[in-house]
Scaffold this motif. Structure first.
Motif, PDB file in Angstrom:
ATOM      1  N   SER A   6       4.517  -2.522  -6.077  1.00  0.00           N
ATOM      2  CA  SER A   6       3.427  -3.503  -5.999  1.00  0.00           C
ATOM      3  C   SER A   6       3.959  -4.916  -5.799  1.00  0.00           C
ATOM      4  O   SER A   6       3.416  -5.697  -5.003  1.00  0.00           O
ATOM      5  N   ALA A  10       5.159  -6.432  -2.209  1.00  0.00           N
ATOM      6  CA  ALA A  10       4.220  -7.020  -1.250  1.00  0.00           C
ATOM      7  C   ALA A  10       3.877  -8.462  -1.601  1.00  0.00           C
ATOM      8  O   ALA A  10       3.241  -9.154  -0.802  1.00  0.00           O
ATOM      9  N   ASN A  50      -1.475   0.619   9.345  1.00  0.00           N
ATOM     10  CA  ASN A  50      -1.155   0.224   7.976  1.00  0.00           C
ATOM     11  C   ASN A  50      -2.233   0.676   7.002  1.00  0.00           C
ATOM     12  O   ASN A  50      -3.388   0.268   7.114  1.00  0.00           O
ATOM     13  N   THR A 101      -3.314   1.043   2.803  1.00  0.00           N
ATOM     14  CA  THR A 101      -2.989   0.707   1.419  1.00  0.00           C
ATOM     15  C   THR A 101      -2.738   2.013   0.671  1.00  0.00           C
ATOM     16  O   THR A 101      -3.037   3.103   1.177  1.00  0.00           O
ATOM     17  N   LEU A 102      -2.211   1.905  -0.535  1.00  0.00           N
ATOM     18  CA  LEU A 102      -1.946   3.113  -1.308  1.00  0.00           C
ATOM     19  C   LEU A 102      -3.247   3.855  -1.604  1.00  0.00           C
ATOM     20  O   LEU A 102      -3.307   5.088  -1.530  1.00  0.00           O
ATOM     21  N   LYS A 105       3.376  -2.069   5.830  1.00  0.00           N
ATOM     22  CA  LYS A 105       2.853  -3.220   5.096  1.00  0.00           C
ATOM     23  C   LYS A 105       2.811  -2.955   3.593  1.00  0.00           C
ATOM     24  O   LYS A 105       3.133  -3.817   2.777  1.00  0.00           O
ATOM     25  N   HIS A 106       2.410  -1.737   3.208  1.00  0.00           N
ATOM     26  CA  HIS A 106       2.357  -1.348   1.796  1.00  0.00           C
ATOM     27  C   HIS A 106       3.317  -0.195   1.533  1.00  0.00           C
ATOM     28  O   HIS A 106       3.082   0.626   0.636  1.00  0.00           O
ATOM     29  N   ALA A 147       4.820   0.299  -2.165  1.00  0.00           N
ATOM     30  CA  ALA A 147       3.991   0.990  -3.156  1.00  0.00           C
ATOM     31  C   ALA A 147       3.950   2.486  -2.894  1.00  0.00           C
ATOM     32  O   ALA A 147       4.040   3.298  -3.824  1.00  0.00           O
TER      33      ALA A 147
END
Length: 592
Positions: free
Chosen positions: A72, A75, A351, A353-354, A484-485, A488
Motif C-alpha cells: 500500500s 503507491a 491498470n 486496483t487490488l 500502477k498498483h 499491493a
C-alpha cells in the motif's frame, strides 16, 4: 568540467544503474532463507524446544510474506522512504534478537520473540516491493527477465551471506545474527537514493539484449561458482587465506554488472535508427500497463461492450474498429451532456486496483495455483533437515545450500523462458508455470519413494520449480492487472506462500511425521521392555525430541503434495486458456 558533469548526470539516471543497485539490494534482502542457520543459535541460547523454534519459523514466514503495508505504501511513498522503513524494521528486529542471544538484553516471552522475528523479516517486504516495482517501471518491456533476476538474487542471498560470515573466521555463531541485522540495513541505506524510477521506458536501446545476456552470464557463473565452493567446503577444510580468496572472487562477480551502466554512459550518444524509432514510437504490441500507457487517458469504455450491436463482432476488423469508435464518440458526447454516466472499468492488460482484481476469476486462479505449487515447495525447504536425516544423511547443510542455488536458477531461468514464450509465441506466461508445477510434482514423488539418489534429484526439481513460481507469477500479474498498483497485488500474492506452508507443513507433514515418530518410539520401548516415556502434550521423549527414521516419515505427505501440484498445474492451464486472447493482443506486434 561541464562534459564530466553531464556524464555523471547521465550515469546517475541510467536505468541499468538502478537495476544493478536493485540486484545488490536483493542479494542481501533474502534474510528469511537464513532462518535455518539462525534458529540453532536461538535454540541453544534460549533453551527452546523444537516446537518453540517452529513457532519462530511461522513468525518468520509471516513476516517474509505479509506485505500489505509495503504494497500500500509503495503507491504513496518514494523509493528512498520505503527502503528506510525496511532498514529500520530489519535492524530493530534482528538487532534486538542479537542483543538477547548474546545476553546483552534480557530474554523475552515467546510471543514477543515471535514479534521480533516478524518485524525484522518483514523489512524484507519493503526491499522486495521497492526493487520489483521500480525495475518493472524502468523496464516495462522486459518484465520476465527483470522479475526473474530480482527474485533470483533474493533467493541466493543466504549463500552469499553465509560465505561472508565464513570470511570472519569467528567461532561465535551469534555473529551471523549480527550480520543479518546490520548488513541488509546498511546496503539499503547506501542505495536508497539510487533505486528509483528514472523514466526507463525512454531509455530503450538495441544493446539491451546484449546487456541482459551479460547479466545472465554473470548469474550462471555466480551459481556455478557457489555450487563448486559449497561442494569443496563440504569435503575438505579450507585455510583462512583460501576462504578469503574465494570471497574476493564472489564479490568481484557481484560487482561486475556495474560495467553495463558505465559502458553505456561512456559510449557515444549517436543513436541507431532502430533506437530512434523505439524512443519516438512505442510498440503497439506492448502491454498497456507500461509507463507509456499510464500517461495516456483511458479510451475504452465499458458501455461500448454493453451497447454495441450483436453483429458487430462478425464485421471485418477495420469496419469493426470504425463502428466501435463511432459508438464511443457518441457515448462521450452524451456523457458531456449528462445523459450517460461513464464507468471506467479496466480490462485485462490495464491498470487494476487490488479491489478490482479481487472480483476477477483469473486473479484467484493464479493465487490458488501459487498456493498449491509454492506452498508445497516451501514445505520441502523448511523441512529439508528432517527429510534428509530421516533417510540417513547426517549433515543436511549441503541440501539447504544446493536448494538455494537451484532456487536462484529457477527464478532466473523461469523469467527468461517465460519471456521467450510471450515474446516469440505470444502465448500466456502461465504455460511455463504449469510445466514447473509438473516438475515439482515429480520431485515430491521422488521424495516419497526415497530411492537411492532421489534426495539430490528431488531437491533439484523442487528448488528449480519453486524458484520459477516467483519469476513467472509477478510478471504475469503485472501484465494482466497493470503496474500502477502492482505493489499491493504482489504482496497479496505472497500471502499464498505461508498459507500453503501452513496447510502442507503445519497441518499435514508435521502431524504425519509426529505420528510415525511416536509409533517408532513406542515400538522401540516395547522392544526394550521399557514403559513408554512419551510426553504427548509436547511431542517429546524423556531424553529429547521425537525423531522419525526411514522413508515412511514423509511418504504420505510427499504424495499428497505431489497430487496437489498436479491440481495447481491444471489451474495454471486454465489461466492459459482464459488469457490466450489477451496475450495475443498485448504482444501481437512483437513478431511482425
Amino acid at each position: 568540467m561541464g562534459k564530466l558533469g553531464e556524464r555523471l548526470r547521465a550515469f546517475s539516471t541510467n536505468r541499468w544503474l538502478v537495476f544493478v543497485a536493485a540486484m545488490w539490494l536483493q542479494s542481501m534482502a533474502g534474510i528469511g532463507y537464513l532462518f535455518g542457520a539462525i534458529s540453532p543459535v536461538v535454540k541453544e541460547a534460549l533453551g527452546y524446544n523444537q516446537r518453540q523454534v517452529a513457532a519462530l519459523g511461522v513468525a518468520k514466514d509471516l513476516g517474509d510474506c505479509v506485505g500489505f503495508f509495503a504494497g500500500s505504501l509503495s503507491a504513496m511513498l518514494p523509493s528512498w522512504a520505503m527502503l528506510l522503513i525496511g532498514a529500520a524494521q530489519n535492524f530493530l528486529g534482528y538487532g534486538w534478537l542479537w542483543l538477547i542471544v548474546t545476553r546483552q538484553a534480557p530474554p523475552l516471552p515467546l510471543w514477543m520473540m515471535c514479534v521480533l522475528i516478524f518485524v525484522g523479516t518483514n523489512g524484507e517486504t519493503y526491499f522486495n516491493t521497492t526493487a520489483l516495482v521500480t525495475c518493472i517501471q524502468n523496464f516495462p518491456k522486459s518484465r520476465g527477465p527483470i522479475v526473474g533476476i530480482m527474485k533470483g538474487f533474493a533467493g541466493l542471498s543466504s549463500a552469499i551471506l553465509t560465505q561472508l560470515y565464513a570470511v570472519m573466521h569467528t567461532p561465535d555463531h551469534a555473529t551471523l545474527v549480527f550480520m543479518v541485522a546490520v548488513g541488509p540495513s546498511l546496503v539499503a541505506i547506501g542505495l536508497m537514493f539510487i533505486i528509483r524510477p528514472v523514466g526507463g521506458h525512454r531509455q530503450v536501446r538495441p544493446s539491451d539484449k546484449n546487456s541482459f545476456l551479460f547479466i545472465y552470464t554473470i548469474c550462471l557463473l555466480l551459481a556455478s561458482y557457489l555450487v563448486g565452493v559449497m561442494i569443496v567446503q563440504d569435503f575438505m577444510q579450507l585455510s583462512d587465506d583460501l576462504v578469503n580468496f574465494i570471497t574476493v572472487i564472489l564479490l568481484i562477480l557481484l560487482i561486475s554488472p556495474i560495467a553495463i551502466p558505465v559502458i553505456l554512459t561512456l559510449s557515444p550518444k549517436a543513436q541507431h535508427p532502430t533506437e530512434e524509432a523505439l524512443l519516438s514510437e512505442p510498440s503497439k504490441g506492448e502491454t498497456s500497463t507500461s509507463q507509456d500507457k499510464e500517461d495516456q487517458p483511458e479510451v475504452i469504455l465499458s458501455e461500448v461492450e454493453e451497447q454495441k450491436p450483436k453483429d458487430i463482432d462478425s464485421l471485418p476488423p477495420s469496419e469493426r474498429r470504425k463502428r466501435i469508435a463511432e459508438l464511443q464518440t457518441k457515448l462521450v458526447q452524451a456523457a458531456a451532456r449528462g445523459g450517460v454516466r461513464i464507468r471506467r472499468q479496466p480490462h485485462r492488460g490495464e491498470n487494476f486496483t487490488l479491489m478490482q482484481a479481487f472480483v476477477k476469476a483469473d486473479f484467484w486462479l493464479i493465487w490458488f495455483s501459487l498456493l498449491l505449487g509454492s506452498g508445497s515447495g516451501l514445505t520441502v525447504i523448511d523441512n529439508l533437515g528432517q527429510m534428509s536425516q530421516s533417510v540417513g544423511f547426517k549433515d543436511p547443510h549441503i541440501f539447504v545450500s544446493l536448494t538455494s542455488i537451484w532456487n536462484f536458477l529457477g527464478r532466473v531461468g523461469g523469467g527468461y523462458f517465460s519471456e521467450t514464450i510471450v515474446r516469440e509465441h505470444t502465448y500466456p506466461r502461465h504455460i511455463a508455470l504449469a510445466l514447473a508445477q509438473v516438475l515439482m510434482a515429480v520431485g515430491h514423488f521422488l521424495f516419497a519413494m526415497a530411492w537411492p539418489g532421489t534426495m539430490y534429484i528431488g531437491t533439484f526439481l523442487v528448488g528449480l520449480a519453486y524458484g520459477a513460481h516467483w519469476a513467472i507469477v509477478p510478471a504475469a500479474v503485472s501484465e494482466l492487472f497493470g503496474v500502477k498498483h502492482f505493489g499491493a497485488m504482489y504482496n497479496f500474492l505472497t500471502v499464498a506462500n505461508p498459507t500453503g506452508s501452513l496447510v502442507f507443513s503445519g497441518l499435514i507433514a508435521s502431524n504425519l511425521y509426529d505420528y510415525e515418530a511416536e509409533k517408532q518410539a513406542q515400538h522401540h520401548h516395547m522392544t526394550a521392555l521399557q514403559p513408554p516415556r512419551l510426553v504427548h502434550s509436547m511431542g517429546l521423549l524423556a531424553d529429547g525430541p521425537l525423531k522419525c527414521e526411514g522413508s515412511v516419515c514423509f511418504f504420505v505427505s510427499s504424495l499428497i503434495m505431489s497430487a496437489f501440484c498436479v491440481v495447481g498445474a491444471g489451474l495454471s492451464l486454465l489461466v492459459v486458456q482464459r488469457t490466450k486472447r489477451v496475450y495475443a493482443h498485448l504482444y501481437r506486434s512483437v513478431r511482425t
